[in-house]
Design a protein around this motif. Structure first.
Motif, short mmCIF file in Angstrom:
data_model
loop_
_atom_site.label_atom_id
_atom_site.label_comp_id
_atom_site.label_asym_id
_atom_site.label_seq_id
_atom_site.Cartn_x
_atom_site.Cartn_y
_atom_site.Cartn_z
N THR A 1 -4.55 13.08 5.78
CA THR A 1 -5.26 11.62 5.55
C THR A 1 -5.59 10.50 6.45
O THR A 1 -5.27 10.83 7.57
CB THR A 1 -5.41 10.87 3.36
OG1 THR A 1 -4.27 10.42 3.86
CG2 THR A 1 -5.19 12.07 2.99
N GLU B 1 -5.40 8.13 6.43
CA GLU B 1 -4.36 7.44 6.89
C GLU B 1 -3.11 7.30 7.67
O GLU B 1 -1.55 7.08 8.08
CB GLU B 1 -3.58 6.46 5.22
CG GLU B 1 -4.48 5.71 4.20
CD GLU B 1 -4.92 6.08 4.06
OE1 GLU B 1 -5.10 7.86 3.84
OE2 GLU B 1 -6.08 6.05 3.14
N ASN B 2 -2.92 8.56 7.27
CA ASN B 2 -1.86 9.32 8.05
C ASN B 2 -2.21 10.79 9.47
O ASN B 2 -1.41 11.47 10.02
CB ASN B 2 -1.04 10.01 7.61
CG ASN B 2 -1.08 11.77 6.46
OD1 ASN B 2 -2.26 11.84 6.44
ND2 ASN B 2 -0.66 11.59 5.23
N ALA C 1 0.71 -1.11 0.27
CA ALA C 1 -0.22 0.00 -0.03
C ALA C 1 0.98 1.42 -0.15
O ALA C 1 2.31 1.53 0.97
CB ALA C 1 -0.77 0.08 1.61
N PHE D 1 1.10 5.39 0.68
CA PHE D 1 0.78 5.77 2.38
C PHE D 1 0.73 7.09 1.61
O PHE D 1 1.91 7.61 1.50
CB PHE D 1 0.39 5.69 3.48
CG PHE D 1 -0.14 4.24 3.95
CD1 PHE D 1 -1.39 4.29 4.21
CD2 PHE D 1 0.55 3.12 3.72
CE1 PHE D 1 -2.29 2.92 4.69
CE2 PHE D 1 0.38 2.23 4.49
CZ PHE D 1 -1.11 2.23 4.75
#
Length: 126
Positions: free
Chosen positions: A34, A36-37, A8, A10
């Motif tokens: 986002t 994700e982070n 993936a 990121f």
């Protein structure tokens, strides 16, 4: 499953923190913020409020290229936490994309205006 599907990618987020006069901090973010982070940014903001006890935290988004709804929710939460802790937190220098999203959501003025933290005023030059 192809080898490319095993990894993936990121979005990258870079965060720096610098002191400002009057026990305040500027947190600069660069990249995409986002789902994700956003935990990275949230951690830095809550640490500034809870551990460092900054009287004010400016979140500089000049170099943020994208922000999603989860990240905006975390910013609203961090702002409420700061105010509840006797501190303040707001966004400065929002990039055009961030400005547009915040404006569409009706949050631009709310998240980019200090609430009047006692004994501290934002620097004249930002």
């Amino acid at each position: 499953m192809s080898p490319a599907d095993r990894f993936a990618v990121f979005p990258e987020l870079h965060i720096t923190v610098e002191p400002l006069p009057g026990q305040a901090l500027r947190v600069r973010a660069a990249g995409e913020v986002t789902v994700e982070n956003v935990a990275q940014l949230r951690s830095v903001l809550f640490r500034a409020i809870d551990d460092v006890r900054a009287r004010a935290v400016e979140v500089d988004f000049e170099l943020v290229t994208f922000i999603d709804s989860t990240a905006i929710g975390k910013l609203v939460s961090a702002r409420a936490h700061a105010i509840g802790s006797g501190s303040d937190l707001w966004i400065v220098n929002p990039s055009p994309g961030v400005r547009r999203v915040l404006s569409l959501l009706g949050l631009l003025e709310t998240l980019s205006t200090p609430t009047g933290t006692r004994g501290w005023a934002p620097p004249k030059s930002a």
